[in-house]
Design a protein around this motif. Structure first.
Motif, mmCIF file in Angstrom:
data_model
loop_
_atom_site.group_PDB
_atom_site.id
_atom_site.type_symbol
_atom_site.label_atom_id
_atom_site.label_comp_id
_atom_site.label_asym_id
_atom_site.label_seq_id
_atom_site.Cartn_x
_atom_site.Cartn_y
_atom_site.Cartn_z
ATOM 1 N N TRP A 1 0.821 -1.210 0.000
ATOM 2 C CA TRP A 1 0.000 0.000 0.000
ATOM 3 C C TRP A 1 0.855 1.260 0.000
ATOM 4 N N SER A 2 1.878 1.313 0.851
ATOM 5 C CA SER A 2 2.696 2.524 0.962
ATOM 6 C C SER A 2 3.390 2.868 -0.349
ATOM 7 N N VAL A 3 3.938 1.875 -1.010
ATOM 8 C CA VAL A 3 4.631 2.122 -2.284
ATOM 9 C C VAL A 3 3.637 2.630 -3.318
ATOM 10 N N SER A 4 2.489 2.013 -3.391
ATOM 11 C CA SER A 4 1.473 2.435 -4.362
ATOM 12 C C SER A 4 0.965 3.838 -4.063
ATOM 13 N N GLU B 1 10.283 21.356 6.532
ATOM 14 C CA GLU B 1 10.525 19.981 6.070
ATOM 15 C C GLU B 1 11.959 19.832 5.552
ATOM 16 N N LEU B 2 12.403 20.811 4.784
ATOM 17 C CA LEU B 2 13.751 20.755 4.216
ATOM 18 C C LEU B 2 14.824 20.818 5.299
ATOM 19 N N LYS B 3 14.620 21.664 6.308
ATOM 20 C CA LYS B 3 15.574 21.739 7.418
ATOM 21 C C LYS B 3 15.692 20.389 8.118
ATOM 22 N N ALA B 4 14.555 19.738 8.327
ATOM 23 C CA ALA B 4 14.567 18.428 8.987
ATOM 24 C C ALA B 4 15.369 17.417 8.167
ATOM 25 N N ILE B 5 15.246 17.489 6.859
ATOM 26 C CA ILE B 5 16.018 16.581 5.994
ATOM 27 C C ILE B 5 17.502 16.897 6.097
ATOM 28 N N MET B 6 17.852 18.173 6.046
ATOM 29 C CA MET B 6 19.265 18.554 6.078
ATOM 30 C C MET B 6 19.917 18.181 7.404
ATOM 31 N N ARG B 7 19.154 18.184 8.502
ATOM 32 C CA ARG B 7 19.714 17.786 9.798
ATOM 33 C C ARG B 7 20.088 16.306 9.826
ATOM 34 N N ARG B 8 19.336 15.472 9.104
ATOM 35 C CA ARG B 8 19.555 14.027 9.189
ATOM 36 C C ARG B 8 20.041 13.394 7.896
ATOM 37 N N GLY B 9 20.082 14.154 6.810
ATOM 38 C CA GLY B 9 20.322 13.527 5.523
ATOM 39 C C GLY B 9 21.652 13.767 4.868
ATOM 40 N N ARG C 1 3.478 6.801 8.030
ATOM 41 C CA ARG C 1 3.755 5.382 8.263
ATOM 42 C C ARG C 1 5.205 5.011 7.987
ATOM 43 N N ASP C 2 5.861 5.768 7.111
ATOM 44 C CA ASP C 2 7.232 5.463 6.686
ATOM 45 C C ASP C 2 8.008 6.768 6.647
ATOM 46 N N LYS C 3 8.853 6.996 7.606
ATOM 47 C CA LYS C 3 9.565 8.270 7.754
ATOM 48 C C LYS C 3 10.737 8.413 6.777
ATOM 49 N N ASN C 4 10.531 7.992 5.558
ATOM 50 C CA ASN C 4 11.538 8.052 4.505
ATOM 51 C C ASN C 4 11.815 9.511 4.141
ATOM 52 N N LEU C 5 13.090 9.889 4.117
ATOM 53 C CA LEU C 5 13.447 11.284 3.843
ATOM 54 C C LEU C 5 13.136 11.710 2.414
ATOM 55 N N LEU C 6 13.141 10.794 1.464
ATOM 56 C CA LEU C 6 12.786 11.161 0.097
ATOM 57 C C LEU C 6 11.306 11.531 0.019
ATOM 58 N N ILE C 7 10.480 10.826 0.742
ATOM 59 C CA ILE C 7 9.058 11.187 0.796
ATOM 60 C C ILE C 7 8.922 12.580 1.402
ATOM 61 N N ARG C 8 9.689 12.850 2.437
ATOM 62 C CA ARG C 8 9.643 14.176 3.073
ATOM 63 C C ARG C 8 10.068 15.264 2.083
ATOM 64 N N GLY D 1 -2.255 15.154 -4.256
ATOM 65 C CA GLY D 1 -1.051 14.343 -4.146
ATOM 66 C C GLY D 1 -0.385 14.495 -2.791
ATOM 67 N N LEU D 2 -0.397 15.718 -2.267
ATOM 68 C CA LEU D 2 0.191 15.983 -0.959
ATOM 69 C C LEU D 2 -0.488 15.155 0.129
ATOM 70 N N LYS D 3 -1.782 14.981 0.022
ATOM 71 C CA LYS D 3 -2.509 14.166 1.004
ATOM 72 C C LYS D 3 -1.969 12.742 1.035
ATOM 73 N N PHE D 4 -1.754 12.167 -0.134
ATOM 74 C CA PHE D 4 -1.197 10.813 -0.207
ATOM 75 C C PHE D 4 0.213 10.777 0.380
ATOM 76 N N LEU D 5 1.041 11.753 0.007
ATOM 77 C CA LEU D 5 2.414 11.776 0.488
ATOM 78 C C LEU D 5 2.472 11.893 2.011
ATOM 79 N N ARG D 6 1.630 12.732 2.573
ATOM 80 C CA ARG D 6 1.597 12.882 4.035
ATOM 81 C C ARG D 6 1.160 11.591 4.721
ATOM 82 N N GLU D 7 0.164 10.928 4.153
ATOM 83 C CA GLU D 7 -0.312 9.675 4.732
ATOM 84 C C GLU D 7 0.804 8.624 4.718
ATOM 85 N N VAL D 8 1.492 8.519 3.603
ATOM 86 C CA VAL D 8 2.579 7.542 3.509
ATOM 87 C C VAL D 8 3.695 7.910 4.490
ATOM 88 N N PHE D 9 4.039 9.196 4.574
ATOM 89 C CA PHE D 9 5.113 9.616 5.470
ATOM 90 C C PHE D 9 4.760 9.345 6.931
#
Length: 86
Positions: free
Chosen positions: A5-8, A61-69, A35-42, A25-33
């Motif tokens: 489900w998450s991949v789809s 969102e971008l700052k959070a990625i830069m802190r961990r990515g 469940r799966d804290k993948n930085l690319l989804i973020r 599309g943002l609604k789907f991305l937020r729902e997936v994120f």
């Protein structure tokens, strides 16, 4: 719920964002994120927020990625988007 489900949902959400159905599309991305804290989804969430003119949220969102990515092969894209909205 099916295991794929998450991949789809992620794929559908990103396609919607790239095909000008950004808010939906943002609604789907937020729902997936949620469940799966993948930085690319973020990153894709941040991109969608930017397209919607919600740069303050995108920046968070971008700052959070830069802190961990650091070391991610696509981190330059994150940094470029962050600089462009500041």
């Amino acid at each position: 719920m099916r295991p794929d489900w998450s991949v789809s949902a992620y794929t559908l959400g990103w396609i919607m964002v790239t095909q000008s159905e950004v808010a939906e599309g943002l609604k789907f991305l937020r729902e997936v994120f949620s469940r799966d804290k993948n930085l690319l989804i973020r990153f894709h969430i941040a991109s969608a927020l930017h397209q919607l003119g919600r740069d303050q949220e995108a920046g968070r969102e971008l700052k959070a990625i830069m802190r961990r990515g650091s070391g991610l092969p696509w981190i330059a894209g994150v940094e470029n988007l962050y600089r462009s909205i500041q």
